[in-house]
Design a protein around this motif. Structure first.
Motif, PDB file in Angstrom:
ATOM      1  N   PRO A   1       0.813  -1.225   0.000  1.00 25.10           N
ATOM      2  CA  PRO A   1       0.000   0.000   0.000  1.00 25.10           C
ATOM      3  C   PRO A   1       0.841   1.267   0.000  1.00 25.10           C
ATOM      4  CG  PRO A   1      -0.887  -1.599   1.545  1.00 25.10           C
ATOM      5  CD  PRO A   1       0.425  -2.142   1.079  1.00 25.10           C
ATOM      6  N   GLN A   2       2.023   1.222   0.615  1.00 27.16           N
ATOM      7  CA  GLN A   2       2.886   2.399   0.658  1.00 27.16           C
ATOM      8  C   GLN A   2       3.380   2.768  -0.741  1.00 27.16           C
ATOM      9  OE1 GLN A   2       3.289  -0.338   2.641  1.00 27.16           O
ATOM     10  NE2 GLN A   2       2.420   0.555   4.501  1.00 27.16           N
ATOM     11  N   LEU A   3       3.804   1.762  -1.505  1.00 23.88           N
ATOM     12  CA  LEU A   3       4.242   2.035  -2.869  1.00 23.88           C
ATOM     13  C   LEU A   3       3.076   2.471  -3.744  1.00 23.88           C
ATOM     14  CD1 LEU A   3       6.872  -0.747  -3.683  1.00 23.88           C
ATOM     15  CD2 LEU A   3       7.252   1.691  -3.333  1.00 23.88           C
ATOM     16  N   TYR A   4       1.917   1.877  -3.528  1.00 20.92           N
ATOM     17  CA  TYR A   4       0.732   2.281  -4.301  1.00 20.92           C
ATOM     18  C   TYR A   4       0.414   3.752  -4.044  1.00 20.92           C
ATOM     19  CZ  TYR A   4      -4.103   2.435  -5.963  1.00 20.92           C
ATOM     20  OH  TYR A   4      -5.271   2.769  -6.623  1.00 20.92           O
ATOM     21  N   THR A   5       0.515   4.177  -2.798  1.00 18.76           N
ATOM     22  CA  THR A   5       0.262   5.579  -2.456  1.00 18.76           C
ATOM     23  C   THR A   5       1.257   6.492  -3.166  1.00 18.76           C
ATOM     24  OG1 THR A   5      -0.655   4.982  -0.295  1.00 18.76           O
ATOM     25  CG2 THR A   5       0.130   7.247  -0.569  1.00 18.76           C
ATOM     26  N   GLN A   6       2.527   6.097  -3.197  1.00 21.38           N
ATOM     27  CA  GLN A   6       3.532   6.888  -3.911  1.00 21.38           C
ATOM     28  C   GLN A   6       3.194   6.981  -5.401  1.00 21.38           C
ATOM     29  OE1 GLN A   6       7.753   6.062  -3.080  1.00 21.38           O
ATOM     30  NE2 GLN A   6       7.092   4.894  -1.295  1.00 21.38           N
ATOM     31  N   LEU A   7       2.788   5.871  -5.977  1.00 21.80           N
ATOM     32  CA  LEU A   7       2.440   5.858  -7.395  1.00 21.80           C
ATOM     33  C   LEU A   7       1.269   6.793  -7.691  1.00 21.80           C
ATOM     34  CD1 LEU A   7       2.737   2.023  -8.095  1.00 21.80           C
ATOM     35  CD2 LEU A   7       4.226   3.799  -9.006  1.00 21.80           C
ATOM     36  N   LYS A   8       0.257   6.766  -6.846  1.00 22.79           N
ATOM     37  CA  LYS A   8      -0.913   7.618  -7.058  1.00 22.79           C
ATOM     38  C   LYS A   8      -0.551   9.097  -6.933  1.00 22.79           C
ATOM     39  CE  LYS A   8      -4.498   6.398  -7.793  1.00 22.79           C
ATOM     40  NZ  LYS A   8      -5.142   6.134  -9.104  1.00 22.79           N
ATOM     41  N   LYS A   9       0.377   9.426  -6.035  1.00 24.28           N
ATOM     42  CA  LYS A   9       0.805  10.817  -5.905  1.00 24.28           C
ATOM     43  C   LYS A   9       1.525  11.280  -7.173  1.00 24.28           C
ATOM     44  CE  LYS A   9       1.221  10.989  -0.860  1.00 24.28           C
ATOM     45  NZ  LYS A   9       2.160  11.086   0.296  1.00 24.28           N
ATOM     46  N   LEU A  10       2.362  10.415  -7.731  1.00 22.89           N
ATOM     47  CA  LEU A  10       3.075  10.755  -8.964  1.00 22.89           C
ATOM     48  C   LEU A  10       2.116  10.833 -10.147  1.00 22.89           C
ATOM     49  CD1 LEU A  10       6.283   8.597  -8.472  1.00 22.89           C
ATOM     50  CD2 LEU A  10       6.118  11.082  -8.388  1.00 22.89           C
ATOM     51  N   GLU A  11       1.084  10.000 -10.121  1.00 24.07           N
ATOM     52  CA  GLU A  11       0.081  10.048 -11.193  1.00 24.07           C
ATOM     53  C   GLU A  11      -0.621  11.404 -11.201  1.00 24.07           C
ATOM     54  OE1 GLU A  11      -3.373   7.086 -12.865  1.00 24.07           O
ATOM     55  OE2 GLU A  11      -3.414   7.572 -10.731  1.00 24.07           O
ATOM     56  N   LYS A  12      -0.896  11.948 -10.030  1.00 25.33           N
ATOM     57  CA  LYS A  12      -1.542  13.250  -9.943  1.00 25.33           C
ATOM     58  C   LYS A  12      -0.659  14.361 -10.502  1.00 25.33           C
ATOM     59  CE  LYS A  12      -4.517  12.146  -6.005  1.00 25.33           C
ATOM     60  NZ  LYS A  12      -4.832  12.423  -4.571  1.00 25.33           N
ATOM     61  N   LYS A  13       0.648  14.103 -10.546  1.00 23.08           N
ATOM     62  CA  LYS A  13       1.593  15.078 -11.099  1.00 23.08           C
ATOM     63  C   LYS A  13       1.818  14.872 -12.591  1.00 23.08           C
ATOM     64  CE  LYS A  13       4.099  15.662  -6.739  1.00 23.08           C
ATOM     65  NZ  LYS A  13       5.409  15.528  -6.039  1.00 23.08           N
TER      66      LYS A  13
END
Length: 271
Positions: free
Chosen positions: A52-64
């Motif tokens: 879940p931690q890596l998924y959260t990082q991925l979603k933050k980068l997707e928003k960028k």
């Protein structure tokens, strides 16, 4: 005319440069060796072990504006399909194994790109374990290709089941193994299978469009017999996720880590 020692020196420089280039090539090739045309059908891929931690990082980068599909594919490959940190450089995969990279990326897209909600709204009293490929006996010896979700309230019909994604109703109705089930094909090709429902929220038909968050039905304990059979096992939702690959029409993947990553994406609901 060049002296012998200069020719000797140039020859050694050429040899050293050649060895360095060969070493670099071997190192680059070694890094991408994990990627093959059938990587999406291997056991490591099917585990979908993304924290879940890596998924959260991925979603933050997707928003960028970054591509979550590219990032996820590289992260999984660099981590041997069990990553501990994010990776971002896809250049070597595109240089040496471009076709294989885009095939694997399309498989990750099918699983992860359309996710919006955890399948049970409300959330707090739902439990589940990683029972991927655990032995099962009904219908003959087989392996469990999904995740079972249980509610604190064990009453059939109490918990609504919602669509995790937008999509199209592909299958609906009774299966001896799955009871009342419904299968949703998401936009990127993933097939999300919800089974053992007590009932449907409405009369769904094949080809009907649904949106993420729509109620599909209610958690139950139907199945393991002719239509209407219930009570053969505790009330729960069986969630299965399937993708198409070049050689497999319905390849199951482990929903457990997908569910863990969606635990903060729970739709509000009052029971």
């Amino acid at each position: 005319m060049k002296s012998p020692w200069k020719r000797y020196l140039l020859a050694w420089i050429f040899v050293l440069l050649s060895v360095a280039a060969l070493f670099l090539l071997i190192r680059e090739r070694s890094r991408v060796s994990v990627l093959k045309m059938d990587s999406c059908e291997q056991a490591e891929f099917r585990e979908q072990c993304l924290s879940p931690q890596l998924y959260t990082q991925l979603k933050k980068l997707e928003k960028k504006g970054e591509s979550i599909s590219d990032l996820l594919t590289v992260t999984m490959l660099d981590g041997g399909f069990y990553p501990e940190r994010l990776s971002r450089d896809k250049s070597l995969y595109l240089k040496y194994k471009r076709e294989e990279f885009f095939l694997l990326r399309s498989c990750y897209e099918a699983i992860w790109s359309d996710l919006v909600y955890f399948p049970i709204p409300g959330g707090g009293d739902i439990s589940y374990e990683d029972s991927w490929l655990a032995p099962r006996e009904y219908g003959g010896d087989r392996l469990h290709e999904g995740t079972d979700l249980f509610g604190l309230v064990e009453t059939s019909g109490y918990y609504p089941v919602i669509s995790m994604t937008d999509g199209t109703v592909e299958k609906v109705g009774w299966l001896p193994l799955g009871g009342y089930r419904i299968g949703i094909r998401a936009p990127h090709g993933g097939y999300f299978y919800y089974a053992h429902l007590s009932s449907y929220d409405r009369d769904f038909s094949r080809g009907e469009q649904v949106e993420a968050g729509d109620i599909l039905g209610y958690m139950g304990n139907t199945g393991y017999g002719p239509e209407g059979t219930m009570g053969q096992f505790p009330v729960h939702l069986h969630l299965g996720i399937y993708i198409r690959t070049p050689s497999v029409d319905e390849l199951s993947v482990n929903p457990y880590w997908i569910l863990k990553s969606l635990e903060k994406s729970i739709r509000r609901y009052t029971y």
